[in-house]
Enzyme design. Structure first.
Site, PDB file in Angstrom:
ATOM      1  N   TYR A 130       0.840  -1.195   0.000  1.00  0.00           N
ATOM      2  CA  TYR A 130       0.000   0.000   0.000  1.00  0.00           C
ATOM      3  C   TYR A 130       0.879   1.251   0.000  1.00  0.00           C
ATOM      4  CZ  TYR A 130      -3.868  -3.122   0.811  1.00  0.00           C
ATOM      5  OH  TYR A 130      -4.790  -4.123   0.671  1.00  0.00           O
ATOM      6  N   LYS A 183       4.375 -15.246  -1.646  1.00  0.00           N
ATOM      7  CA  LYS A 183       4.651 -15.488  -3.063  1.00  0.00           C
ATOM      8  C   LYS A 183       6.159 -15.405  -3.254  1.00  0.00           C
ATOM      9  CE  LYS A 183       3.240 -16.055  -7.388  1.00  0.00           C
ATOM     10  NZ  LYS A 183       2.640 -17.329  -7.870  1.00  0.00           N
ATOM     11  N   ASP A 216      -1.567 -17.509  -4.535  1.00  0.00           N
ATOM     12  CA  ASP A 216      -2.510 -17.892  -5.572  1.00  0.00           C
ATOM     13  C   ASP A 216      -3.097 -19.272  -5.291  1.00  0.00           C
ATOM     14  OD1 ASP A 216       0.122 -18.694  -5.933  1.00  0.00           O
ATOM     15  OD2 ASP A 216       0.067 -18.584  -8.109  1.00  0.00           O
ATOM     16  N   ASP A 240      -5.662  -8.891   2.752  1.00  0.00           N
ATOM     17  CA  ASP A 240      -6.827  -8.092   2.408  1.00  0.00           C
ATOM     18  C   ASP A 240      -7.715  -8.855   1.424  1.00  0.00           C
ATOM     19  OD1 ASP A 240      -8.586  -5.989   2.219  1.00  0.00           O
ATOM     20  OD2 ASP A 240      -7.237  -4.660   1.133  1.00  0.00           O
ATOM     21  N   ASP A 244     -11.458 -11.154   2.334  1.00  0.00           N
ATOM     22  CA  ASP A 244     -12.731 -10.910   1.649  1.00  0.00           C
ATOM     23  C   ASP A 244     -13.247 -12.193   1.011  1.00  0.00           C
ATOM     24  OD1 ASP A 244     -12.510  -8.283   2.380  1.00  0.00           O
ATOM     25  OD2 ASP A 244     -12.746  -7.469   0.361  1.00  0.00           O
TER      26      ASP A 244
END
Length: 352
Positions: A130, A183, A216, A240, A244
């Site tokens: 971010y 990752k 992933d 994040d 969700d």
């Protein structure tokens, strides 16, 4: 317990009002002594103060025991130099509310899209991908030449170690399993540092099992069988997205409670956004904000040793579960008929 109430944007005033009604009920039942200070942030503050985050808000927050923080419509804010400040990011970074705790679980009789689950995502909230929280001065993304955009990612050992420690501590109270998500095959240095820190912290918790999964693959595995997971720990951006996904699979993003916790202060904040398209229409599902408030009470009870706060938080969770178990007492987004206010009244009655 001193609480700072900041309704925020969109449906924020409606769902925060619902949470306050529920808190009033448990305050009377469990003798919590809740004391509220009300202020404005977001679009309302822009109109009155010329900024979405007035200068007195963060100092005031530091004097509190907890915060009720509504959602924000930051895409509707002006540029930062004209007062448009992402107050959610500011709370996390300036108050060091680094641990974003996001549970996702299925409920009896409530339809859901995935497998049964009862997991918690522990999200680092102060750095990562971010750009608004990665630099001491200036933005974390820029365009060196026309047609080329670059964004900086920040991962530190200090932030990685402390979020990992919170995840292991939580897992020790649950099913003693931590899944670290990364990752590292692509982000060799940044995710490599994160995983190095997680493995270091894991040595302090020999009774907790550690596994790691590529981000992933983790998305696919949550869809396939989320019941296998207990505590999931990751960096800001990955968590994040995965939180969700997990919440929607468990029934609805509208059921996703969330707190942003530091060592001495925490903010209850619904996991979803401000939904301006239904603001003021009595259509919002207030569960996420109500459950976030319940988490805040439990956090405060655990930190202070005040068992009545933990009992009050658990009572709210049980009441919401009982209300959601019946189709006729659900909000419209969950297949029911109730609006925000009517659902809140039923939830308060369930606490009697």
């Amino acid at each position: 317990m001193k609480l700072l109430v900041l309704p925020g944007d969109g449906i924020g005033p409606e769902i925060v009002a619902s949470a306050l009604d529920v808190l009033k009920a448990v305050d009377a039942k469990y003798d919590l002594g809740l004391d509220y200070t009300h202020r404005e942030v977001g679009l309302a503050a822009l109109k009155t103060h010329g900024t979405s985050l007035p200068d007195d808000i963060l100092p005031l927050a530091r004097e509190m025991d907890g915060i009720l923080l509504g959602p924000m419509s930051n895409l509707d804010y002006p540029p930062r130099d004209k007062g448009g400040i992402n107050f959610s990011a500011a709370f996390r970074t300036k108050l060091d509310l680094y641990a974003n705790i996001r549970p996702a679980r299925t409920r009896t009789n409530l339809p859901h899209r995935g497998t049964d689950m009862d997991l918690v995502i522990v999200r680092e909230g102060t750095e990562g991908m971010y750009p608004d929280r990665n630099m001491v001065s200036g933005p974390g993304e820029f365009m060196p030449v026309e047609g080329v955009a670059i964004s900086m990612r920040k991962v530190t050992a200090a932030a990685s170690e402390r979020i990992a420690r919170r995840a292991f501590e939580l897992a020790r109270t649950r099913n003693k399993k931590v899944t670290a998500v990364h990752k590292v095959n692509a982000f060799v240095v940044t995710d490599g540092l994160f995983m190095e820190c997680v493995r270091k912290v894991a040595t302090e918790f020999p009774d907790v099992e550690l596994n790691d999964v590529l981000v992933d693959a983790m998305a696919a595995l949550l869809v396939r069988d989320a019941s296998k997971y207990d505590v999931i720990c990751s960096t800001n951006f990955y968590s994040d997205i995965l939180s969700d996904l997990a919440s929607e699979l468990s029934g609805s993003l509208g059921l996703a409670g969330s707190i942003n916790a530091g060592d001495d202060l925490a903010a209850a904040q619904a996991q979803h956004g401000s939904a301006p398209d239904i603001a003021g229409l009595d259509k919002a599902n207030p569960c996420s904000m109500i459950l976030s408030a319940a988490m805040l009470l439990e956090w405060y009870g655990a930190r202070t040793g005040k068992e009545n706060f933990r009992q009050a938080g658990k009572a709210i969770e049980d009441a919401i579960d009982a209300v959601l178990a019946k189709p006729e007492t659900r909000t419209k987004d969950l297949g029911g008929t109730l609006g925000t206010k009517a659902f809140t009244k039923v939830a308060v009655a369930a606490l009697a």
